[in-house]
Design an enzyme around this catalytic site. Structure first.
Site, PDB file in Angstrom:
ATOM      1  N   LYS A 111      23.934   4.732  12.607  1.00 52.16           N
ATOM      2  CA  LYS A 111      24.381   3.350  12.439  1.00 52.16           C
ATOM      3  C   LYS A 111      24.613   2.715  13.799  1.00 52.16           C
ATOM      4  O   LYS A 111      25.355   3.246  14.621  1.00 52.16           O
ATOM      5  CB  LYS A 111      25.670   3.298  11.612  1.00 52.16           C
ATOM      6  CG  LYS A 111      26.187   1.877  11.397  1.00 52.16           C
ATOM      7  CD  LYS A 111      27.389   1.842  10.466  1.00 52.16           C
ATOM      8  CE  LYS A 111      27.893   0.424  10.252  1.00 52.16           C
ATOM      9  NZ  LYS A 111      29.027   0.359   9.300  1.00 52.16           N
TER      10      LYS A 111
ATOM     11  N   GLY B 294      18.850   0.497   5.998  1.00 50.41           N
ATOM     12  CA  GLY B 294      19.892  -0.404   5.523  1.00 50.41           C
ATOM     13  C   GLY B 294      20.364  -1.309   6.639  1.00 50.41           C
ATOM     14  O   GLY B 294      20.319  -0.954   7.815  1.00 50.41           O
TER      15      GLY B 294
ATOM     16  N   MET C  22      27.507  -6.034   9.810  1.00 51.74           N
ATOM     17  CA  MET C  22      28.133  -5.249  10.881  1.00 51.74           C
ATOM     18  C   MET C  22      27.136  -4.400  11.662  1.00 51.74           C
ATOM     19  O   MET C  22      27.452  -3.939  12.752  1.00 51.74           O
ATOM     20  CB  MET C  22      29.213  -4.336  10.301  1.00 51.74           C
ATOM     21  CG  MET C  22      30.372  -5.069   9.667  1.00 51.74           C
ATOM     22  SD  MET C  22      31.465  -5.829  10.874  1.00 51.74           S
ATOM     23  CE  MET C  22      32.290  -4.374  11.532  1.00 51.74           C
ATOM     24  N   GLY C  23      25.960  -4.156  11.099  1.00 53.82           N
ATOM     25  CA  GLY C  23      25.039  -3.307  11.828  1.00 53.82           C
ATOM     26  C   GLY C  23      23.853  -2.861  10.998  1.00 53.82           C
ATOM     27  O   GLY C  23      23.626  -3.334   9.884  1.00 53.82           O
TER      28      GLY C  23
ATOM     29  N   GLY D  34      23.320  -4.768   7.397  1.00 53.04           N
ATOM     30  CA  GLY D  34      24.357  -5.664   6.921  1.00 53.04           C
ATOM     31  C   GLY D  34      24.897  -6.463   8.090  1.00 53.04           C
ATOM     32  O   GLY D  34      24.353  -6.411   9.208  1.00 53.04           O
TER      33      GLY D  34
ATOM     34  N   VAL E  67      21.398   0.665   9.787  1.00 54.21           N
ATOM     35  CA  VAL E  67      21.400   2.115   9.602  1.00 54.21           C
ATOM     36  C   VAL E  67      19.957   2.602   9.538  1.00 54.21           C
ATOM     37  O   VAL E  67      19.128   2.049   8.808  1.00 54.21           O
ATOM     38  CB  VAL E  67      22.149   2.520   8.310  1.00 54.21           C
ATOM     39  CG1 VAL E  67      22.094   4.041   8.121  1.00 54.21           C
ATOM     40  CG2 VAL E  67      23.601   2.054   8.362  1.00 54.21           C
TER      41      VAL E  67
ATOM     42  N   ASP F 175      38.530  -1.838   1.899  1.00 56.63           N
ATOM     43  CA  ASP F 175      37.316  -2.363   1.248  1.00 56.63           C
ATOM     44  C   ASP F 175      36.814  -1.395   0.170  1.00 56.63           C
ATOM     45  O   ASP F 175      35.610  -1.119   0.091  1.00 56.63           O
ATOM     46  CB  ASP F 175      36.231  -2.625   2.293  1.00 56.63           C
ATOM     47  CG  ASP F 175      35.201  -3.649   1.819  1.00 56.63           C
ATOM     48  OD1 ASP F 175      35.493  -4.402   0.869  1.00 56.63           O
ATOM     49  OD2 ASP F 175      34.100  -3.692   2.395  1.00 56.63           O
TER      50      ASP F 175
END
Length: 330
Positions: free
Chosen positions: A48, A25, A29-30, A27, A32, A151
């Site tokens: 992560k 994964g 922000m980072g 996104g 995984v 969130d």
């Protein structure tokens, strides 16, 4: 998914313990990765990394806070994804290690159909139990520090199948969580963080928040889980349009959104109250919401209901569920 042959992280061993095996994964922000805990004989974990584009002191501090929140909250509740370790790789990029959980997030489940009432009540109660421990807070340097998630939405809730406890919902991603009692970040009151369709009126204004902002986001999430639709709609996907929608648009009544849906009046009233424009008009705590959901689950649910607030954690560092992995990505 990236080609593993081009990802130099694949095969890397972190802290002489965690061997990265697959990117699962990514996104803003980072990233995984799935990894194996060599020290424990190859037990799967998720790792992560903070994005390389965010390697400044402020984001490193926030990332460390996210890891700390996941570690401490995960110890208090089985309904928060648990962080197990934290460190830096050879390039000084911070990472943290989570329990590896196979399951589906609620957004994926909604692609199939809205949740039936009994399943909804169980999952909603689990989300509330996870948020309750966050709102109660963790101890940092001797001070109790409540946490606002900021969130809450279907994609930040993972549903897994546990061999002993059955279906469990877990809250993911405290990446933009607010630790009440922190020194405010520079410029924070004038910036927006969150997901426009789910954020509270006060959140979209960039104001200081309390736990009732999460309750608003929870209300929108619960509405969507039952109807498959959003209670309010913006004309365009912009902050200005969503500002108007969250401040002035009334949620579409359940009877209009899903005429065939038959919900207990107490549940409709609860969800509509969660979506009140003013924080003072919403339920004032997760305990209030859990109390209503538990009573409804005892009446309409399909299984045994544990008492609200009693949330046995046990040792749940690995799960054996039935669906492809969907770990948290900020």
């Amino acid at each position: 998914m990236s080609d593993p042959s081009r990802d130099t992280n694949i095969g890397q061993v972190l802290m002489n313990r965690y061997q990265l095996t697959e990117l699962i994964g990514k996104g803003s922000m980072g990233r995984v990765y799935r990894a194996e805990d060599i020290l424990l004989g190859g037990v799967p974990v998720a790792v992560k990394f903070l994005s390389q584009t965010l390697l400044n002191d402020r984001m490193k501090t926030r990332f460390a806070q996210e890891a700390r929140a996941g570690a401490l909250l995960g110890q208090k509740s089985m309904h928060v994804v648990r962080v197990l370790d934290y460190g830096m790789n050879n390039e000084e990029i911070p990472f943290y290690v989570m329990e590896f959980l196979q399951g589906e997030n609620l957004s994926d489940l909604l692609l199939e159909e809205p949740l039936p009432l009994s399943r909804f009540l169980r999952i909603a109660r689990h989300i509330c139990l996870g948020l309750q421990v966050a709102h109660e807070g963790i101890v940092i340097e001797g001070q109790k520090c409540p946490i606002i998630h900021r969130d809450i939405k279907p994609s930040n809730v993972l549903v897994i199948q546990d061999n002993t406890l059955g279906e469990l919902a877990k809250v993911l991603d405290f990446g933009i969580a607010k630790f009440l009692g922190d020194v405010p970040e520079k410029g924070q009151t004038s910036s927006f963080m969150g997901t426009l369709a789910y954020c509270s009126p006060e959140q979209i204004e960039g104001r200081e928040l309390d736990h009732r902002s999460d309750i608003y986001s929870l209300g929108i999430t619960m509405y969507e889980l039952l109807t498959g639709k959003m209670p309010i709609q913006a004309e365009t996907h912009s902050i200005g349009s969503w500002f108007k929608a969250h401040h002035f648009q009334k949620p579409v009544p359940f009877s209009v959104a899903s005429p065939e849906l038959r919900l207990p009046p107490a549940l409709e009233e609860l969800i509509m109250a969660c979506m009140a424009k003013s924080p003072a008009d919403r339920p004032q705590s997760m305990a209030e919401i859990i109390q209503v959901l538990t009573a409804l689950e005892e009446q309409f649910g399909s299984g045994r209901v544990t008492q609200p607030g009693i949330d046995p954690i046990g040792t749940m560092t690995s799960q054996l569920p039935a669906h492809p992995s969907q770990p948290p990505v900020a």
